[in-house]
Design a protein around this motif. Sequence first.
Motif, PDB file in Angstrom:
ATOM      1  N   PRO A  57      26.153  14.346  39.119  1.00 31.07           N
ATOM      2  CA  PRO A  57      27.174  14.922  39.994  1.00 31.07           C
ATOM      3  C   PRO A  57      28.334  15.553  39.229  1.00 31.07           C
ATOM      4  N   THR A  58      28.669  14.993  38.061  1.00 27.78           N
ATOM      5  CA  THR A  58      29.751  15.585  37.254  1.00 27.78           C
ATOM      6  C   THR A  58      29.353  16.964  36.763  1.00 27.78           C
ATOM      7  N   ALA A  59      28.101  17.118  36.324  1.00 27.51           N
ATOM      8  CA  ALA A  59      27.632  18.423  35.860  1.00 27.51           C
ATOM      9  C   ALA A  59      27.631  19.433  36.993  1.00 27.51           C
ATOM     10  N   ALA A  60      27.239  19.002  38.195  1.00 29.50           N
ATOM     11  CA  ALA A  60      27.248  19.902  39.348  1.00 29.50           C
ATOM     12  C   ALA A  60      28.666  20.319  39.693  1.00 29.50           C
ATOM     13  N   LEU A  61      29.610  19.357  39.627  1.00 27.86           N
ATOM     14  CA  LEU A  61      31.008  19.683  39.910  1.00 27.86           C
ATOM     15  C   LEU A  61      31.557  20.650  38.873  1.00 27.86           C
ATOM     16  N   LEU A  62      31.251  20.417  37.609  1.00 27.26           N
ATOM     17  CA  LEU A  62      31.713  21.321  36.556  1.00 27.26           C
ATOM     18  C   LEU A  62      31.140  22.729  36.759  1.00 27.26           C
ATOM     19  N   ALA A  63      29.874  22.820  37.169  1.00 26.07           N
ATOM     20  CA  ALA A  63      29.276  24.130  37.443  1.00 26.07           C
ATOM     21  C   ALA A  63      29.984  24.816  38.597  1.00 26.07           C
ATOM     22  N   SER A  64      30.289  24.051  39.639  1.00 22.13           N
ATOM     23  CA  SER A  64      30.989  24.613  40.787  1.00 22.13           C
ATOM     24  C   SER A  64      32.395  25.083  40.400  1.00 22.13           C
ATOM     25  N   LEU A  65      33.087  24.282  39.574  1.00 20.76           N
ATOM     26  CA  LEU A  65      34.421  24.671  39.116  1.00 20.76           C
ATOM     27  C   LEU A  65      34.346  25.879  38.183  1.00 20.76           C
ATOM     28  N   ALA A  66      33.269  26.001  37.435  1.00 26.14           N
ATOM     29  CA  ALA A  66      33.096  27.170  36.574  1.00 26.14           C
ATOM     30  C   ALA A  66      32.963  28.436  37.412  1.00 26.14           C
ATOM     31  N   ILE A  67      32.274  28.341  38.547  1.00 29.58           N
ATOM     32  CA  ILE A  67      32.176  29.484  39.453  1.00 29.58           C
ATOM     33  C   ILE A  67      33.550  29.815  40.023  1.00 29.58           C
ATOM     34  N   PHE A  68      34.317  28.769  40.351  1.00 29.41           N
ATOM     35  CA  PHE A  68      35.696  29.002  40.808  1.00 29.41           C
ATOM     36  C   PHE A  68      36.480  29.755  39.743  1.00 29.41           C
ATOM     37  N   ALA A  69      36.349  29.332  38.496  1.00 27.25           N
ATOM     38  CA  ALA A  69      37.065  29.993  37.403  1.00 27.25           C
ATOM     39  C   ALA A  69      36.567  31.413  37.178  1.00 27.25           C
ATOM     40  N   SER A  70      35.273  31.680  37.477  1.00 21.68           N
ATOM     41  CA  SER A  70      34.716  33.008  37.225  1.00 21.68           C
ATOM     42  C   SER A  70      35.427  34.088  38.037  1.00 21.68           C
ATOM     43  N   GLY A  71      35.965  33.709  39.197  1.00 22.04           N
ATOM     44  CA  GLY A  71      36.711  34.672  39.994  1.00 22.04           C
ATOM     45  C   GLY A  71      37.916  35.211  39.247  1.00 22.04           C
ATOM     46  N   TYR A  72      38.434  34.400  38.338  1.00 20.77           N
ATOM     47  CA  TYR A  72      39.605  34.820  37.586  1.00 20.77           C
ATOM     48  C   TYR A  72      39.265  35.821  36.490  1.00 20.77           C
ATOM     49  N   LEU A  73      38.015  35.879  36.080  1.00 22.97           N
ATOM     50  CA  LEU A  73      37.630  36.831  35.045  1.00 22.97           C
ATOM     51  C   LEU A  73      37.805  38.269  35.513  1.00 22.97           C
ATOM     52  N   MET A  74      37.692  38.488  36.831  1.00 22.50           N
ATOM     53  CA  MET A  74      37.831  39.833  37.382  1.00 22.50           C
ATOM     54  C   MET A  74      39.272  40.205  37.677  1.00 22.50           C
ATOM     55  N   ARG A  75      40.170  39.242  37.620  1.00 22.11           N
ATOM     56  CA  ARG A  75      41.553  39.528  37.987  1.00 22.11           C
ATOM     57  C   ARG A  75      42.206  40.586  37.100  1.00 22.11           C
ATOM     58  N   PRO A  76      42.036  40.541  35.771  1.00 29.15           N
ATOM     59  CA  PRO A  76      42.642  41.612  34.964  1.00 29.15           C
ATOM     60  C   PRO A  76      42.103  42.999  35.321  1.00 29.15           C
ATOM     61  N   LEU A  77      40.788  43.093  35.579  1.00 36.14           N
ATOM     62  CA  LEU A  77      40.218  44.388  35.970  1.00 36.14           C
ATOM     63  C   LEU A  77      40.769  44.840  37.313  1.00 36.14           C
ATOM     64  N   GLY A  78      40.882  43.888  38.253  1.00 37.90           N
ATOM     65  CA  GLY A  78      41.487  44.212  39.535  1.00 37.90           C
ATOM     66  C   GLY A  78      42.936  44.632  39.377  1.00 37.90           C
ATOM     67  N   GLY A  79      43.643  43.953  38.473  1.00 38.00           N
ATOM     68  CA  GLY A  79      45.037  44.320  38.222  1.00 38.00           C
ATOM     69  C   GLY A  79      45.172  45.721  37.656  1.00 38.00           C
ATOM     70  N   ILE A  80      44.271  46.080  36.745  1.00 40.96           N
ATOM     71  CA  ILE A  80      44.300  47.432  36.164  1.00 40.96           C
ATOM     72  C   ILE A  80      44.005  48.477  37.232  1.00 40.96           C
ATOM     73  N   PHE A  81      42.967  48.223  38.030  1.00 40.31           N
ATOM     74  CA  PHE A  81      42.600  49.187  39.077  1.00 40.31           C
ATOM     75  C   PHE A  81      43.706  49.334  40.120  1.00 40.31           C
ATOM     76  N   PHE A  82      44.127  48.217  40.693  1.00 35.67           N
ATOM     77  CA  PHE A  82      45.149  48.287  41.734  1.00 35.67           C
ATOM     78  C   PHE A  82      46.515  48.646  41.162  1.00 35.67           C
ATOM     79  N   GLY A  83      46.737  48.298  39.875  1.00 38.48           N
ATOM     80  CA  GLY A  83      47.994  48.704  39.241  1.00 38.48           C
ATOM     81  C   GLY A  83      48.109  50.215  39.154  1.00 38.48           C
ATOM     82  N   ARG A  84      47.005  50.868  38.796  1.00 40.31           N
ATOM     83  CA  ARG A  84      47.012  52.336  38.739  1.00 40.31           C
ATOM     84  C   ARG A  84      47.233  52.931  40.125  1.00 40.31           C
ATOM     85  N   VAL A  85      46.583  52.326  41.133  1.00 41.95           N
ATOM     86  CA  VAL A  85      46.783  52.799  42.509  1.00 41.95           C
ATOM     87  C   VAL A  85      48.245  52.642  42.911  1.00 41.95           C
TER      88      VAL A  85
END
Length: 451
Positions: A57-85
């Motif tokens: 269960p700990t490994a499953a939770l860590l995997a789920s939290l890793a997916i949560f963290a993966s959303g943050y990987l796109m934030r800089p790209l979103g910031g660049i795109f929307f920042g230009r807009v």
Amino acid sequence: MANRNHIPTADEEAKRRKLGRGLAAAATGTIVEYYDFTVYAYLAVVVAPLFFPGSDPTAALLASLAIFASGYLMRPLGGIFFGRVGDRSGRKKVLLLSVMLMGASSLMMALLPTYETAGIIAPVLLVLARLAQGFSAGGELGGALTYAYEIAGPTRKGLAASFVFLGTTGGFALAAICVGSVSSLVSESQMATWGWRIPFLLGVPLLALCLWTRSKIDDSAEHEKSMQDGSVESFPLLTLLKTQSSSVLRGIGISIPSSTCMYMVFTYVGIHLARENDFGGTEVAWIAAGVIACITILMPVYGLVVDRLGALRAYACGIVVCIVLIFPVLHLTATGSRWVAIGSFLLFGLAMALVPVAAAAFLPSLFDLRMRVTGVALGNNLSTVLTGGTAAYVSTWLIRETGSAVSPGFFVVASCVVGLVALLSIRKAGAAIGSSSSMVMQSAPAEPVEP
């Protein structure tokens, strides 16, 4: 002395109403964004076995939290795109586009198949939905903070920033309330089967309200003037990195403690209570909702404190308090009685809330108007990638590796030290520029930068 019997003119009333509409639009939008973005965090324990089945269960939770963290990987790209807009076409357009994308990706999240029905496709789709949410969130806060900063008066930057974070914390609180309500009304088996989808679906009516509110606002006067003057950057990111790279580094450093402390409270301490002190999942959701609701209600007070003390001084005070409290709070939330644990959670939440409001009150002033949305988004998003989105994962990993329930405190302290170093750099830069022209002075009028 001000005339207490002064009757506001029609023009003053119009400006006041415009400011109220603008801050309300910024707040409601961030409520929707961070509600949609955070629901997943509160459902991590439920979602983990549905998309990552396994015997550990700990490994499953860590995997789920890793997916949560993966959303943050796109934030800089979103910031660049929307920042230009935002820097080219206006702050209002960013506020509308970002929330529309978040709504669409959250609806996709609600309709995802599980591993049992779709196999490996299920976690792949989950990752794609989280990446889309992260891309959207990457533009939201930068646009909202910049917009609030530009429409506020020179002595009300802190209050304006607090309304944005009122929306942010309100979104977190609303997510916790919705998850807690649903989990209270359905059985554990129903929650695992279909109940977890309901909180995602409840974001749809919130999206409609936000779009209506934001469609009624005007763009900031500063940006409209720059459009009329023709002083708009075609490639704000490139210009920013060429001319204000030091400001970008300072912006990242200043934002790191904000991200770390906020996400420790909003996404990790609940997990800490459940895993270290045997709190139930539904109980944790309601405790988190109560703590975050208290923070949300007090946000305007933090804004007034920032405007009274000065943004730099308030920021430093908030960081020092967080450093002092974090180890005792982690110990008491892990070993204390129920009320002691809950009280410790609340205490740290109330203490840390001063840090993001103070930082947001002067962060936009570090950047030129032509590149401000891009600069604010870049500083905020990169810090969130480094320490915010990873807070729950790193904290869980530290405890597993060290066996100490207070080990996440070292992560918090290190982040706060980075913030203090960035603050000293900003004060030094302000002194070098001269107190009459320092950008820091514009964001913290109550605290002059001493030459």
